[in-house]
Design an enzyme around this catalytic site. Sequence first.
Site, PDB file in Angstrom:
ATOM      1  N   ARG A 118       0.832  -1.213   0.000  1.00  0.00           N
ATOM      2  CA  ARG A 118       0.000   0.000   0.000  1.00  0.00           C
ATOM      3  C   ARG A 118       0.871   1.270   0.000  1.00  0.00           C
ATOM      4  O   ARG A 118       1.045   1.905  -1.032  1.00  0.00           O
ATOM      5  CB  ARG A 118      -0.939  -0.027   1.224  1.00  0.00           C
ATOM      6  CG  ARG A 118      -2.076   0.987   1.145  1.00  0.00           C
ATOM      7  CD  ARG A 118      -1.720   2.402   1.540  1.00  0.00           C
ATOM      8  NE  ARG A 118      -1.165   2.536   2.886  1.00  0.00           N
ATOM      9  CZ  ARG A 118      -0.639   3.661   3.351  1.00  0.00           C
ATOM     10  NH1 ARG A 118      -0.592   4.740   2.592  1.00  0.00           N
ATOM     11  NH2 ARG A 118      -0.122   3.715   4.565  1.00  0.00           N
ATOM     12  N   ASP A 119       1.468   1.604   1.128  1.00  0.00           N
ATOM     13  CA  ASP A 119       2.282   2.820   1.182  1.00  0.00           C
ATOM     14  C   ASP A 119       3.428   2.708   0.186  1.00  0.00           C
ATOM     15  O   ASP A 119       3.838   3.685  -0.439  1.00  0.00           O
ATOM     16  CB  ASP A 119       2.830   3.005   2.609  1.00  0.00           C
ATOM     17  CG  ASP A 119       3.120   4.448   2.958  1.00  0.00           C
ATOM     18  OD1 ASP A 119       3.214   5.266   2.030  1.00  0.00           O
ATOM     19  OD2 ASP A 119       3.272   4.757   4.156  1.00  0.00           O
ATOM     20  N   HIS A 148       8.906   7.413   7.910  1.00  0.00           N
ATOM     21  CA  HIS A 148       9.528   7.464   6.582  1.00  0.00           C
ATOM     22  C   HIS A 148      10.986   7.887   6.756  1.00  0.00           C
ATOM     23  O   HIS A 148      11.359   8.472   7.761  1.00  0.00           O
ATOM     24  CB  HIS A 148       8.741   8.421   5.676  1.00  0.00           C
ATOM     25  CG  HIS A 148       7.428   7.845   5.227  1.00  0.00           C
ATOM     26  ND1 HIS A 148       7.223   7.347   3.971  1.00  0.00           N
ATOM     27  CD2 HIS A 148       6.255   7.657   5.892  1.00  0.00           C
ATOM     28  CE1 HIS A 148       5.982   6.890   3.860  1.00  0.00           C
ATOM     29  NE2 HIS A 148       5.365   7.063   5.023  1.00  0.00           N
ATOM     30  N   CYS A 184       4.127   9.366  -0.050  1.00  0.00           N
ATOM     31  CA  CYS A 184       2.725   9.777  -0.064  1.00  0.00           C
ATOM     32  C   CYS A 184       2.565  10.792  -1.186  1.00  0.00           C
ATOM     33  O   CYS A 184       3.333  11.742  -1.278  1.00  0.00           O
ATOM     34  CB  CYS A 184       2.328  10.382   1.279  1.00  0.00           C
ATOM     35  SG  CYS A 184       0.671  11.077   1.267  1.00  0.00           S
ATOM     36  N   ASN A 187       9.081   4.325   3.284  1.00  0.00           N
ATOM     37  CA  ASN A 187       9.047   3.935   4.692  1.00  0.00           C
ATOM     38  C   ASN A 187      10.409   3.364   5.071  1.00  0.00           C
ATOM     39  O   ASN A 187      11.166   2.910   4.216  1.00  0.00           O
ATOM     40  CB  ASN A 187       8.015   2.805   4.906  1.00  0.00           C
ATOM     41  CG  ASN A 187       6.605   3.261   4.670  1.00  0.00           C
ATOM     42  OD1 ASN A 187       6.128   3.281   3.549  1.00  0.00           O
ATOM     43  ND2 ASN A 187       5.919   3.618   5.729  1.00  0.00           N
ATOM     44  N   HIS A 239       5.303   4.849  12.560  1.00  0.00           N
ATOM     45  CA  HIS A 239       5.247   4.740  11.090  1.00  0.00           C
ATOM     46  C   HIS A 239       6.186   5.815  10.539  1.00  0.00           C
ATOM     47  O   HIS A 239       5.788   6.955  10.298  1.00  0.00           O
ATOM     48  CB  HIS A 239       3.798   4.976  10.645  1.00  0.00           C
ATOM     49  CG  HIS A 239       3.580   4.965   9.170  1.00  0.00           C
ATOM     50  ND1 HIS A 239       2.924   3.944   8.514  1.00  0.00           N
ATOM     51  CD2 HIS A 239       3.900   5.864   8.194  1.00  0.00           C
ATOM     52  CE1 HIS A 239       2.853   4.211   7.222  1.00  0.00           C
ATOM     53  NE2 HIS A 239       3.445   5.377   7.004  1.00  0.00           N
TER      54      HIS A 239
HETATM   55  P1  HMG Z   1     -13.440  14.057  -2.087  1.00  0.00           P
HETATM   56  O1  HMG Z   1     -13.259  14.443  -3.498  1.00  0.00           O
HETATM   57  O2  HMG Z   1     -13.419  15.130  -1.060  1.00  0.00           O
HETATM   58  O3  HMG Z   1     -14.705  13.138  -1.850  1.00  0.00           O
HETATM   59  O4  HMG Z   1     -12.322  12.977  -1.741  1.00  0.00           O
HETATM   60  P2  HMG Z   1     -16.163  13.126  -2.379  1.00  0.00           P
HETATM   61  O5  HMG Z   1     -16.929  12.344  -1.378  1.00  0.00           O
HETATM   62  O6  HMG Z   1     -16.615  14.523  -2.728  1.00  0.00           O
HETATM   63  O7  HMG Z   1     -16.089  12.262  -3.731  1.00  0.00           O
HETATM   64  C1  HMG Z   1     -15.513  12.731  -4.938  1.00  0.00           C
HETATM   65  C2  HMG Z   1     -15.382  11.594  -5.925  1.00  0.00           C
HETATM   66  O8  HMG Z   1     -14.538  10.553  -5.403  1.00  0.00           O
HETATM   67  C3  HMG Z   1     -16.708  10.912  -6.245  1.00  0.00           C
HETATM   68  O9  HMG Z   1     -16.609  10.415  -7.570  1.00  0.00           O
HETATM   69  C4  HMG Z   1     -16.742   9.739  -5.299  1.00  0.00           C
HETATM   70  O10 HMG Z   1     -17.545   8.699  -5.742  1.00  0.00           O
HETATM   71  C5  HMG Z   1     -15.283   9.332  -5.315  1.00  0.00           C
HETATM   72  P3  HMG Z   1     -17.211  11.221  -8.824  1.00  0.00           P
HETATM   73  O11 HMG Z   1     -18.643  11.418  -8.507  1.00  0.00           O
HETATM   74  O12 HMG Z   1     -16.422  12.506  -8.905  1.00  0.00           O
HETATM   75  O13 HMG Z   1     -16.929  10.281  -9.987  1.00  0.00           O
HETATM   76  N1  HMG Z   1     -14.886   8.636  -4.066  1.00  0.00           N
HETATM   77  C6  HMG Z   1     -14.326   7.419  -4.003  1.00  0.00           C
HETATM   78  N2  HMG Z   1     -14.007   6.532  -4.955  1.00  0.00           N
HETATM   79  C7  HMG Z   1     -13.462   5.367  -4.547  1.00  0.00           C
HETATM   80  N3  HMG Z   1     -13.234   5.064  -3.243  1.00  0.00           N
HETATM   81  C8  HMG Z   1     -13.549   5.947  -2.274  1.00  0.00           C
HETATM   82  C9  HMG Z   1     -14.124   7.163  -2.648  1.00  0.00           C
HETATM   83  N4  HMG Z   1     -14.535   8.231  -1.931  1.00  0.00           N
HETATM   84  C10 HMG Z   1     -15.007   9.129  -2.818  1.00  0.00           C
HETATM   85  N5  HMG Z   1     -13.300   5.627  -0.995  1.00  0.00           N
HETATM   86  C11 HMG Z   1     -11.197  11.262  -0.506  1.00  0.00           C
HETATM   87  C12 HMG Z   1     -12.129  12.467  -0.434  1.00  0.00           C
HETATM   88  C13 HMG Z   1     -10.713  10.941   0.888  1.00  0.00           C
HETATM   89  C14 HMG Z   1     -11.963  10.086  -1.100  1.00  0.00           C
HETATM   90  C15 HMG Z   1     -10.036  11.634  -1.440  1.00  0.00           C
HETATM   91  O14 HMG Z   1      -9.446  12.817  -0.949  1.00  0.00           O
HETATM   92  C16 HMG Z   1      -8.994  10.569  -1.536  1.00  0.00           C
HETATM   93  O15 HMG Z   1      -9.237   9.471  -2.037  1.00  0.00           O
HETATM   94  N6  HMG Z   1      -7.763  10.853  -1.064  1.00  0.00           N
HETATM   95  C17 HMG Z   1      -6.698   9.899  -1.135  1.00  0.00           C
HETATM   96  C18 HMG Z   1      -5.730  10.167  -0.070  1.00  0.00           C
HETATM   97  C19 HMG Z   1      -4.693   9.079  -0.020  1.00  0.00           C
HETATM   98  O16 HMG Z   1      -4.931   7.930  -0.381  1.00  0.00           O
HETATM   99  N7  HMG Z   1      -3.490   9.448   0.461  1.00  0.00           N
HETATM  100  C20 HMG Z   1      -2.447   8.513   0.637  1.00  0.00           C
HETATM  101  C21 HMG Z   1      -2.698   7.592   1.807  1.00  0.00           C
HETATM  102  S1  HMG Z   1      -2.421   8.358   3.386  1.00  0.00           S
HETATM  103  C22 HMG Z   1      -0.714   8.163   3.633  1.00  0.00           C
HETATM  104  O17 HMG Z   1      -0.025   7.702   2.766  1.00  0.00           O
HETATM  105  C23 HMG Z   1      -0.169   8.481   4.986  1.00  0.00           C
HETATM  106  C24 HMG Z   1       0.090   7.241   5.828  1.00  0.00           C
HETATM  107  O18 HMG Z   1       0.977   6.347   5.183  1.00  0.00           O
HETATM  108  C25 HMG Z   1       0.689   7.641   7.189  1.00  0.00           C
HETATM  109  C26 HMG Z   1       1.886   8.596   7.048  1.00  0.00           C
HETATM  110  O19 HMG Z   1       2.857   8.249   6.379  1.00  0.00           O
HETATM  111  O20 HMG Z   1       1.782   9.665   7.639  1.00  0.00           O
HETATM  112  C27 HMG Z   1      -1.207   6.467   6.126  1.00  0.00           C
HETATM  113 MG    MG Z   2       3.123   6.562   5.142  1.00  0.00          MG
END
Ligand code: HMG
Ligand code: MG
Length: 302
Positions: free
Chosen positions: A15-16, A210, A241, A250, A208
């Site tokens: 994933r990450d 990086h 990210c 990571n 966690h």
């Molecule tokens: P949004 O645009 O604010 O949400 O996104 P929305 O509810 O207004 O939906 C917009 C569109 O997205 C719609 O589609 C929804 O259906 C679709 P449209 O009508 O435009 O065709 N949608 C989805 N589709 C699939 N799966 C879903 C989903 N939700 C809405 N779950 C949202 C909000 C959170 C969904 C968006 O901002 C997003 O997906 N962000 C991704 C963030 C991400 O994955 N970041 C990386 C992971 S976090 C990380 O890496 C940190 C971590 O490792 C810890 C660290 O290192 O600190 C965990």
């Molecule tokens: Mg991370």
Amino acid sequence: MALPTSIKLFEMAPRDGLQNEPGTLVPTATKIELIERLANAGLTHIEAASFVSPKWVPQMGDATDVMNGIARKPGVVYSALTPNLKGLEGALAAGVEEVAVFGAASEAFSQKNINCSIAESLERFEPVLARANEAGVRVRGYVSCVLGCPYEGDISPQKVAEVAKALFDMGCYEISLGDTIGVGTPLAAKRMIEATRQQVPIEHLAAHFHDTYGMALANLYAVLEEGISVIDAATAGLGGCPYAKGASGNVATEDVLYLLEGLGINTGIDLQAVIDTGYWITNELGRKPSAKVALAKGISRQ
Ligand code: HMG
Ligand code: MG
């Protein structure tokens, strides 16, 4: 100094590790093979997929196929990120037994990463936890930017503690504290844990980290001394990210395993099998592992 006697390792590579991979999409079959190899190496907690918007993170767009495609090994937990109810429903349909919500200790990062404020994110997670609970699925919580933010700079340990407590009180069984951009140093990491452990019991906290600045292992050792016993790491040091520009992978699972072996902490994970997996996946991606231990020991000649 009382180091933990056992450590839970949470593997992040599928994933990450892959979410930020530039260029062409990593084939679903490659992801499935990676997850299966990691499980065969002895990893028991694997973050396998992410049910986020494919428009935001295209590399995770095949989450359903990945989750449905893996041959599940008994005793291994395959989890997935679910930022909202839509993501959770997808994950439940694909048979996950554990999910994770992800928030941040930085307002600006929260906006960039999940398109809402910290307060809104916590509100959005409530129904995710309620539904997951109903389905008998455990929920992990992440706090990003615990040692610094790409947009806001320094982050106060109190803010980390506050968000971690909110997630824990909501029902997350474990709170993983993310140094998303790898800027932390050991003393700052200790201070952050000391503040957070006053709000969430230490056995429910995970590190966690990086490795952007090469500090991740030093920071891990510092927080092990604080009693942290859950470590997130990615084989081959994969990761980053998309909303934290410049953040590298990571901390590498290989390097963490070597550190833990040296400390006499047994994990039951086969280091050489992880090294081989790291060489295999980075070869698929067209590069070499960034894990120092993998480079030093080399691939085994099977
Ligand atoms: P949004 O645009 O604010 O949400 O996104 P929305 O509810 O207004 O939906 C917009 C569109 O997205 C719609 O589609 C929804 O259906 C679709 P449209 O009508 O435009 O065709 N949608 C989805 N589709 C699939 N799966 C879903 C989903 N939700 C809405 N779950 C949202 C909000 C959170 C969904 C968006 O901002 C997003 O997906 N962000 C991704 C963030 C991400 O994955 N970041 C990386 C992971 S976090 C990380 O890496 C940190 C971590 O490792 C810890 C660290 O290192 O600190 C965990
Ligand atoms: Mg991370």
